[in-house]
Design an enzyme around this catalytic site. Structure first.
Site, mmCIF file in Angstrom:
data_model
loop_
_atom_site.group_PDB
_atom_site.id
_atom_site.type_symbol
_atom_site.label_atom_id
_atom_site.label_comp_id
_atom_site.label_asym_id
_atom_site.label_seq_id
_atom_site.Cartn_x
_atom_site.Cartn_y
_atom_site.Cartn_z
ATOM 1 C CE LYS A 157 -2.276 -1.042 3.764
ATOM 2 N NZ LYS A 157 -1.628 -2.348 4.055
ATOM 3 N NE ARG A 188 -3.278 1.266 11.251
ATOM 4 C CZ ARG A 188 -2.440 0.665 10.424
ATOM 5 N NH1 ARG A 188 -2.740 -0.524 9.939
ATOM 6 N NH2 ARG A 188 -1.296 1.232 10.076
ATOM 7 N NE ARG A 210 8.831 -6.277 4.782
ATOM 8 C CZ ARG A 210 7.733 -5.537 4.948
ATOM 9 N NH1 ARG A 210 7.267 -4.816 3.945
ATOM 10 N NH2 ARG A 210 7.101 -5.540 6.107
ATOM 11 N NE ARG A 246 10.490 -3.829 9.335
ATOM 12 C CZ ARG A 246 9.653 -2.995 8.723
ATOM 13 N NH1 ARG A 246 9.987 -1.738 8.553
ATOM 14 N NH2 ARG A 246 8.485 -3.432 8.281
ATOM 15 N NE ARG A 306 2.229 -6.082 10.915
ATOM 16 C CZ ARG A 306 2.999 -5.488 10.011
ATOM 17 N NH1 ARG A 306 4.167 -6.029 9.679
ATOM 18 N NH2 ARG A 306 2.607 -4.385 9.425
#
Length: 210
Positions: free
Chosen positions: A13, A88, A123, A156, A167
């Site tokens: 996004k 959200r 990532r 991370r 999440r």
């Protein structure tokens, strides 16, 4: 154009918002950046947010809504904007609606949980300069080392498998219902994820009729 970007964490996004913002000549407003700017400028609502952040607490919806309204009232938003990361929840969406904030389109980037997991757990980030890589789609020249500054790359905390799973669960429970909320209002458009940032942009532009 006044637009909300929807989609799970890791859907791209933020990347697409920046591309669309440049293409359409309108500002991209992310909740995180907005919070940081308000706190830095010490506006009344920024000071409210800072008091919660300093205490290690989540900034409540009413403060986020107040901050969003304040930001959308600035001159650069007169010709439209892209809101990334807000709303959200259904409560936030209803609160925005009640305060008179309207949108032309709520664009949802559609991508499977499996694709998100592969994307996020692969990532690697540089803790020093902030550069981001991916072990498959965008690897550094030397494994585990940042091309920009030579620092050791890290995974991370929010990219670790268990965190990604949590999440996504939060997204499905709290944010995904927004799609039906905006569908009922005739504002929802969906864009299927395809490989490659440019290809996703092309799908979005076709979806928006641009």
């Amino acid at each position: 154009m006044k637009m909300i970007l929807l989609g799970p964490p890791g859907a791209g996004k933020g990347t697409q918002a920046e591309i669309l913002g440049r293409r359409l000549g309108i500002p991209v407003i992310s909740t995180g950046n907005m919070l940081r700017a308000a706190v830095k400028s010490l506006t009344p609502v920024g000071l409210k947010a800072k008091s919660y952040m300093d205490a290690g607490e989540l900034v409540p919806d009413e403060v986020i809504i107040e901050m969003t309204n304040e930001r959308l009232g600035e001159p650069d938003c007169a010709g439209g904007y892209i809101l990334d990361g807000m709303p959200r929840t259904l409560a936030q969406a209803r609160a925005l609606e009640e305060t008179g904030v309207e949108f032309d389109v709520a664009l949802s980037i559609e991508i499977t949980d499996a694709e998100i997991a592969a994307r996020m757990t692969g990532r690697r980030s540089c803790p020093d300069c902030g550069a981001v890589y991916h072990v498959e789609s965008n690897p550094p020249k030397s494994a585990g080392v940042c091309d920009e500054c030579g620092s050791e790359l890290v995974t991370r905390g929010d990219d670790k498998p268990e965190t990604v799973k949590n999440r996504l669960a939060v997204y499905h429970r709290e944010t995904e219902p927004l799609k039906e909320f905006y569908r009922e209002r005739g504002k929802l458009k969906t864009a299927d994820n395809v490989p490659g940032v440019e290809a996703v942009t092309a799908v979005i532009l076709r979806t928006l009729g641009i």
